[in-house]
Design an enzyme around this catalytic site. Structure first.
Site, PDB file in Angstrom:
ATOM      1  N   GLY A 164       0.504  -1.137  -0.173  1.00 48.38           N
ATOM      2  CA  GLY A 164      -0.255  -0.001  -0.502  1.00 48.38           C
ATOM      3  C   GLY A 164       0.849   1.530   0.362  1.00 48.38           C
ATOM      4  O   GLY A 164       0.293   2.489   0.414  1.00 48.38           O
ATOM      5  N   ALA A 165       2.401   1.035  -0.883  1.00 47.66           N
ATOM      6  CA  ALA A 165       2.756   2.452  -0.759  1.00 47.66           C
ATOM      7  C   ALA A 165       2.494   3.434  -1.644  1.00 47.66           C
ATOM      8  O   ALA A 165       3.710   4.187  -1.594  1.00 47.66           O
ATOM      9  CB  ALA A 165       4.064   1.626  -0.621  1.00 47.66           C
TER      10      ALA A 165
ATOM     11  N   GLY B  75      -1.225   8.087   0.088  1.00 51.59           N
ATOM     12  CA  GLY B  75      -1.738   8.254   1.693  1.00 51.59           C
ATOM     13  C   GLY B  75       0.382   7.601   2.380  1.00 51.59           C
ATOM     14  O   GLY B  75       0.727   8.230   2.220  1.00 51.59           O
ATOM     15  N   ILE B  76      -0.194   7.675   4.043  1.00 52.32           N
ATOM     16  CA  ILE B  76       0.840   6.677   5.133  1.00 52.32           C
ATOM     17  C   ILE B  76       1.533   6.222   4.549  1.00 52.32           C
ATOM     18  O   ILE B  76       2.625   5.449   4.014  1.00 52.32           O
ATOM     19  CB  ILE B  76      -0.182   6.647   6.321  1.00 52.32           C
ATOM     20  CG1 ILE B  76      -0.725   5.359   6.180  1.00 52.32           C
ATOM     21  CG2 ILE B  76      -0.356   7.494   6.557  1.00 52.32           C
ATOM     22  CD1 ILE B  76      -0.879   4.345   7.490  1.00 52.32           C
ATOM     23  N   GLY B  77       1.389   4.915   3.237  1.00 55.66           N
ATOM     24  CA  GLY B  77       1.923   4.255   3.238  1.00 55.66           C
ATOM     25  C   GLY B  77       2.956   4.547   2.464  1.00 55.66           C
ATOM     26  O   GLY B  77       4.197   4.478   2.319  1.00 55.66           O
TER      27      GLY B  77
ATOM     28  N   SER C   6      -6.508   0.094  13.909  1.00 53.84           N
ATOM     29  CA  SER C   6      -7.297   1.181  13.471  1.00 53.84           C
ATOM     30  C   SER C   6      -8.021   1.374  14.818  1.00 53.84           C
ATOM     31  O   SER C   6      -8.105   0.095  15.447  1.00 53.84           O
ATOM     32  CB  SER C   6      -7.426   1.522  12.838  1.00 53.84           C
ATOM     33  OG  SER C   6      -8.559   3.038  12.416  1.00 53.84           O
TER      34      SER C   6
ATOM     35  N   TYR D 204     -14.317  -3.173   8.181  1.00 53.02           N
ATOM     36  CA  TYR D 204     -13.734  -2.383   8.058  1.00 53.02           C
ATOM     37  C   TYR D 204     -13.135  -2.511   9.810  1.00 53.02           C
ATOM     38  O   TYR D 204     -12.400  -3.158   9.839  1.00 53.02           O
ATOM     39  CB  TYR D 204     -13.763  -0.622   8.288  1.00 53.02           C
ATOM     40  CG  TYR D 204     -12.252  -0.562   8.248  1.00 53.02           C
ATOM     41  CD1 TYR D 204     -11.492  -0.312   7.865  1.00 53.02           C
ATOM     42  CD2 TYR D 204     -12.526   1.186   9.160  1.00 53.02           C
ATOM     43  CE1 TYR D 204     -10.437   0.005   7.361  1.00 53.02           C
ATOM     44  CE2 TYR D 204     -11.022   1.610   9.635  1.00 53.02           C
ATOM     45  CZ  TYR D 204      -9.636   0.983   8.752  1.00 53.02           C
ATOM     46  OH  TYR D 204      -8.954   1.997   8.475  1.00 53.02           O
TER      47      TYR D 204
END
Length: 285
Positions: free
Chosen positions: A12-13, A16-18, A142, A168
């Protein structure tokens, strides 16, 4: 841990945060392996990281984290590229829409990506983690895990009472329970594992969802933190020397935090591990 030259694998890079985490690790001199679903976005991310950091030690590996077959297949090129893995950052996340949809393996899509993706990738790369002098497995969970106040193994994939928010929250509970069971199995090895809450981050993450979840995300956006801020705890667990002493904990703002009572339940953690082994057909750890 001095990150210079360390081999860091991130899912997931491409956003976002990735992406922020990958950029900062590259800036500190890490060798990066980016597992991406879209090769064009992956290559664009690679080029942008090189442009910003001058670090060319970045490779792309293509796999959809919803597909068990693709996760298994991507292990081979990773094994050919690297002698070991120092950091495995299970960061890729998914929020579904209002309709319950199934992965290629016949699993609810959120469960497939957010839990089974973490579980299977860690399993198939386990020998590479063992080959490192000191390895860390970092699982992005989360505070949404607190939405789940029960864990019904007869309805694990929400065949009944499905909603995107339930799916989720449940998947993030799974991430913490997975970390707990994995940590127990890693005691006495060179590997540690921890999970984290990145904060409520202002990215396009909820753009794939619809209905109440999407509206909630839009309303909350003014109170959200930046992706740079959201990446801080992932980076702390990946790079801080003192983080090596932690195993099986849940972090928020770079500090251990107590998760929900359900997320601390050892029997539920073990049952989830057993179910995940049965579903994946993997029993390596």
């Amino acid at each position: 841990m001095t990150i210079q030259g360390k081999i860091c694998l991130i899912t997931g890079a491409t956003s976002g945060i990735g992406q922020v985490t990958a950029l900062e690790l590259a800036r500190q001199g890490a060798q990066l392996g980016l597992i991406v679903r879209n090769p064009q976005k992956g290559e664009a991310t690679r080029q942008e990281i090189i442009r910003q950091t001058g670090n060319e030690s970045i490779q792309i590996f293509v796999a959809d984290m919803a597909s068990q077959a693709q996760i298994r297949a991507v292990a081979e090129p990773i094994q050919q590229a690297y002698p070991h893995i120092d950091i495995l950052l299970n960061n890729a996340g998914f929020i579904a829409g209002n309709r319950r949809e199934l992965s290629a393996d016949g699993w609810e899509q959120t469960f497939a990506v957010n839990h089974m993706g973490y579980f299977t990738l860690t399993q198939v790369l386990f020998e590479m983690l063992k080959a490192a002098p000191e390895a860390r497995v970092i699982n992005v969970a989360s505070e949404a895990h607190r939405f789940s106040n029960q864990l019904d193994f007869d309805n694990l994939q929400l065949q009944r009472g499905y909603s995107a928010m339930k799916a989720y929250g449940l998947s993030k509970l799974h991430n913490i329970l997975f970390t707990k069971s994995l940590a127990k199995r890693l005691e006495g090895t060179n590997i540690t594992t921890n999970s984290l809450h990145p904060g409520v981050v202002a990215t396009g993450f909820a753009s794939t969802s619809s209905g109440f979840f999407k509206v909630l995300a839009q309303l909350a956006r003014p109170m959200m933190i930046s992706a740079q801020k959201g990446a801080e705890t992932s980076l702390y667990l990946a790079t801080a020397a003192e983080a090596a002493q932690y195993n099986g904990l849940y972090f928020d703002k770079k500090r251990p935090r107590t998760p929900s009572a359900l997320a601390q339940n050892p029997e539920k953690a073990e049952k989830l591990w057993e179910v995940s082994e049965a579903l994946s057909g993997l029993k390596l750890i």
